[in-house]
Motif scaffolding. Structure first.
Motif, PDB file in Angstrom:
ATOM      1  N   ALA A  66     -94.100 -20.467 -71.367  1.00 34.92           N
ATOM      2  CA  ALA A  66     -94.214 -21.375 -70.232  1.00 34.92           C
ATOM      3  C   ALA A  66     -93.140 -22.444 -70.341  1.00 34.92           C
ATOM      4  CB  ALA A  66     -95.602 -22.006 -70.179  1.00 34.92           C
ATOM      5  N   ASN A  67     -92.902 -23.117 -69.271  1.00 38.30           N
ATOM      6  CA  ASN A  67     -91.874 -24.144 -69.199  1.00 38.30           C
ATOM      7  C   ASN A  67     -92.503 -25.534 -69.437  1.00 38.30           C
ATOM      8  OD1 ASN A  67     -89.362 -25.254 -68.800  1.00 38.30           O
ATOM      9  ND2 ASN A  67     -89.494 -25.205 -66.585  1.00 38.30           N
ATOM     10  N   PHE A  68     -93.103 -25.725 -70.617  1.00 41.25           N
ATOM     11  CA  PHE A  68     -93.778 -26.985 -70.909  1.00 41.25           C
ATOM     12  C   PHE A  68     -92.774 -28.121 -71.098  1.00 41.25           C
ATOM     13  CE2 PHE A  68     -96.864 -23.842 -72.680  1.00 41.25           C
ATOM     14  CZ  PHE A  68     -97.911 -24.134 -71.821  1.00 41.25           C
ATOM     15  N   GLN A  69     -93.006 -29.216 -70.416  1.00 40.28           N
ATOM     16  CA  GLN A  69     -92.097 -30.357 -70.516  1.00 40.28           C
ATOM     17  C   GLN A  69     -91.992 -30.887 -71.936  1.00 40.28           C
ATOM     18  OE1 GLN A  69     -92.793 -33.661 -67.903  1.00 40.28           O
ATOM     19  NE2 GLN A  69     -91.131 -34.838 -68.763  1.00 40.28           N
ATOM     20  N   VAL A  70     -93.096 -30.926 -72.638  1.00 38.48           N
ATOM     21  CA  VAL A  70     -93.089 -31.459 -73.998  1.00 38.48           C
ATOM     22  C   VAL A  70     -92.140 -30.662 -74.899  1.00 38.48           C
ATOM     23  CG1 VAL A  70     -95.078 -30.125 -74.816  1.00 38.48           C
ATOM     24  CG2 VAL A  70     -94.562 -32.318 -75.872  1.00 38.48           C
ATOM     25  N   LEU A  71     -91.947 -29.400 -74.635  1.00 37.53           N
ATOM     26  CA  LEU A  71     -90.993 -28.589 -75.390  1.00 37.53           C
ATOM     27  C   LEU A  71     -89.606 -28.626 -74.769  1.00 37.53           C
ATOM     28  CD1 LEU A  71     -93.241 -25.477 -76.097  1.00 37.53           C
ATOM     29  CD2 LEU A  71     -92.746 -27.387 -77.626  1.00 37.53           C
ATOM     30  N   ARG A  72     -89.554 -28.583 -73.471  1.00 33.74           N
ATOM     31  CA  ARG A  72     -88.279 -28.540 -72.741  1.00 33.74           C
ATOM     32  C   ARG A  72     -87.462 -29.810 -72.947  1.00 33.74           C
ATOM     33  NH1 ARG A  72     -90.382 -28.189 -68.005  1.00 33.74           N
ATOM     34  NH2 ARG A  72     -89.979 -30.313 -67.396  1.00 33.74           N
ATOM     35  N   THR A  73     -88.106 -30.967 -72.997  1.00 33.28           N
ATOM     36  CA  THR A  73     -87.367 -32.235 -73.063  1.00 33.28           C
ATOM     37  C   THR A  73     -87.290 -32.815 -74.475  1.00 33.28           C
ATOM     38  OG1 THR A  73     -89.341 -33.540 -72.537  1.00 33.28           O
ATOM     39  CG2 THR A  73     -87.970 -32.814 -70.678  1.00 33.28           C
ATOM     40  N   SER A  74     -87.802 -32.099 -75.443  1.00 35.71           N
ATOM     41  CA  SER A  74     -87.730 -32.581 -76.821  1.00 35.71           C
ATOM     42  C   SER A  74     -86.282 -32.575 -77.296  1.00 35.71           C
ATOM     43  CB  SER A  74     -88.567 -31.678 -77.734  1.00 35.71           C
ATOM     44  OG  SER A  74     -88.440 -32.087 -79.066  1.00 35.71           O
ATOM     45  N   THR A  75     -85.929 -33.566 -78.096  1.00 37.65           N
ATOM     46  CA  THR A  75     -84.564 -33.646 -78.622  1.00 37.65           C
ATOM     47  C   THR A  75     -84.452 -32.997 -79.999  1.00 37.65           C
ATOM     48  OG1 THR A  75     -85.020 -35.822 -79.552  1.00 37.65           O
ATOM     49  CG2 THR A  75     -84.067 -35.750 -77.328  1.00 37.65           C
ATOM     50  N   MET A  76     -85.526 -32.359 -80.443  1.00 39.20           N
ATOM     51  CA  MET A  76     -85.529 -31.678 -81.740  1.00 39.20           C
ATOM     52  C   MET A  76     -86.281 -30.362 -81.605  1.00 39.20           C
ATOM     53  SD  MET A  76     -88.356 -34.019 -83.653  1.00 39.20           S
ATOM     54  CE  MET A  76     -88.373 -35.443 -82.578  1.00 39.20           C
ATOM     55  N   PRO A  77     -86.112 -29.452 -82.549  1.00 37.50           N
ATOM     56  CA  PRO A  77     -86.889 -28.213 -82.493  1.00 37.50           C
ATOM     57  C   PRO A  77     -88.386 -28.538 -82.471  1.00 37.50           C
ATOM     58  CG  PRO A  77     -85.186 -28.059 -84.171  1.00 37.50           C
ATOM     59  CD  PRO A  77     -85.218 -29.489 -83.707  1.00 37.50           C
ATOM     60  N   ALA A  78     -89.146 -27.826 -81.663  1.00 37.90           N
ATOM     61  CA  ALA A  78     -90.561 -28.140 -81.522  1.00 37.90           C
ATOM     62  C   ALA A  78     -91.396 -26.888 -81.321  1.00 37.90           C
ATOM     63  CB  ALA A  78     -90.760 -29.089 -80.336  1.00 37.90           C
ATOM     64  N   VAL A  79     -92.642 -26.983 -81.754  1.00 32.47           N
ATOM     65  CA  VAL A  79     -93.628 -25.931 -81.551  1.00 32.47           C
ATOM     66  C   VAL A  79     -94.882 -26.610 -81.032  1.00 32.47           C
ATOM     67  CG1 VAL A  79     -95.087 -24.215 -82.679  1.00 32.47           C
ATOM     68  CG2 VAL A  79     -92.726 -24.524 -83.432  1.00 32.47           C
ATOM     69  N   LEU A  80     -95.486 -26.029 -80.024  1.00 34.76           N
ATOM     70  CA  LEU A  80     -96.722 -26.559 -79.460  1.00 34.76           C
ATOM     71  C   LEU A  80     -97.854 -25.622 -79.853  1.00 34.76           C
ATOM     72  CD1 LEU A  80     -98.104 -28.607 -77.533  1.00 34.76           C
ATOM     73  CD2 LEU A  80     -97.562 -27.032 -75.674  1.00 34.76           C
ATOM     74  N   THR A  81     -98.871 -26.164 -80.499  1.00 38.24           N
ATOM     75  CA  THR A  81    -100.019 -25.344 -80.885  1.00 38.24           C
ATOM     76  C   THR A  81    -101.280 -25.894 -80.240  1.00 38.24           C
ATOM     77  OG1 THR A  81    -100.525 -26.624 -82.883  1.00 38.24           O
ATOM     78  CG2 THR A  81     -99.011 -24.780 -83.119  1.00 38.24           C
ATOM     79  N   GLU A  82    -102.191 -25.018 -79.932  1.00 37.95           N
ATOM     80  CA  GLU A  82    -103.512 -25.412 -79.446  1.00 37.95           C
ATOM     81  C   GLU A  82    -104.503 -24.936 -80.487  1.00 37.95           C
ATOM     82  OE1 GLU A  82    -103.444 -25.621 -74.713  1.00 37.95           O
ATOM     83  OE2 GLU A  82    -103.222 -23.588 -75.492  1.00 37.95           O
ATOM     84  N   CYS A  83    -105.209 -25.851 -81.057  1.00 44.45           N
ATOM     85  CA  CYS A  83    -106.100 -25.545 -82.184  1.00 44.45           C
ATOM     86  C   CYS A  83    -107.552 -25.661 -81.768  1.00 44.45           C
ATOM     87  CB  CYS A  83    -105.780 -26.477 -83.337  1.00 44.45           C
ATOM     88  SG  CYS A  83    -104.077 -26.309 -83.891  1.00 44.45           S
ATOM     89  N   GLY A  84    -107.865 -25.097 -80.629  1.00 44.95           N
ATOM     90  CA  GLY A  84    -109.218 -25.103 -80.109  1.00 44.95           C
ATOM     91  C   GLY A  84    -109.253 -25.619 -78.684  1.00 44.95           C
ATOM     92  N   PHE A  85    -110.377 -25.360 -78.028  1.00 45.47           N
ATOM     93  CA  PHE A  85    -110.538 -25.746 -76.637  1.00 45.47           C
ATOM     94  C   PHE A  85    -111.897 -26.403 -76.452  1.00 45.47           C
ATOM     95  CE2 PHE A  85    -107.529 -22.314 -76.831  1.00 45.47           C
ATOM     96  CZ  PHE A  85    -106.529 -22.712 -75.967  1.00 45.47           C
ATOM     97  N   ILE A  86    -111.930 -27.532 -75.757  1.00 45.91           N
ATOM     98  CA  ILE A  86    -113.189 -28.266 -75.601  1.00 45.91           C
ATOM     99  C   ILE A  86    -114.169 -27.576 -74.662  1.00 45.91           C
ATOM    100  CG2 ILE A  86    -112.200 -30.487 -76.215  1.00 45.91           C
ATOM    101  CD1 ILE A  86    -112.128 -31.177 -73.211  1.00 45.91           C
ATOM    102  N   ASP A  87    -113.721 -26.563 -73.923  1.00 50.73           N
ATOM    103  CA  ASP A  87    -114.651 -25.845 -73.044  1.00 50.73           C
ATOM    104  C   ASP A  87    -115.332 -24.678 -73.766  1.00 50.73           C
ATOM    105  OD1 ASP A  87    -112.456 -24.181 -73.226  1.00 50.73           O
ATOM    106  OD2 ASP A  87    -112.342 -23.753 -71.093  1.00 50.73           O
ATOM    107  N   ASN A  88    -115.100 -24.559 -75.069  1.00 46.46           N
ATOM    108  CA  ASN A  88    -115.712 -23.528 -75.896  1.00 46.46           C
ATOM    109  C   ASN A  88    -116.585 -24.237 -76.933  1.00 46.46           C
ATOM    110  OD1 ASN A  88    -115.916 -21.969 -78.406  1.00 46.46           O
ATOM    111  ND2 ASN A  88    -114.585 -20.478 -77.406  1.00 46.46           N
ATOM    112  N   ALA A  89    -117.885 -23.960 -76.941  1.00 44.56           N
ATOM    113  CA  ALA A  89    -118.830 -24.679 -77.807  1.00 44.56           C
ATOM    114  C   ALA A  89    -118.481 -24.550 -79.286  1.00 44.56           C
ATOM    115  CB  ALA A  89    -120.244 -24.181 -77.555  1.00 44.56           C
TER     116      ALA A  89
END
Length: 60
Positions: free
Chosen positions: A15-38
């Protein structure tokens, strides 16, 4: 990481996530769980869960 925190691997997404697209350094975005899952919500509320993410011991 999924083995470390015992959470379902939902695979890689592209995806074209802004947090990754506009970072000035190498970056990885992780999701470590979801609040809609008990099960994930219970883990997210546990301090030990975050310590595992940081590879720190949960034992005192």
């Amino acid at each position: 990481m999924t083995k470390l925190i015992d959470i379902k691997d939902r695979g890689k997404k592209l995806a074209n996530f802004q947090v990754l697209r506009t970072s000035t350094m190498p970056a990885v975005l992780t999701e470590c769980g979801f609040i809609d899952n008990a099960v994930d919500t219970a883990k997210i509320k546990n301090k030990c869960f975050y310590r595992k993410l940081g590879k720190k011991s949960c034992e005192r």
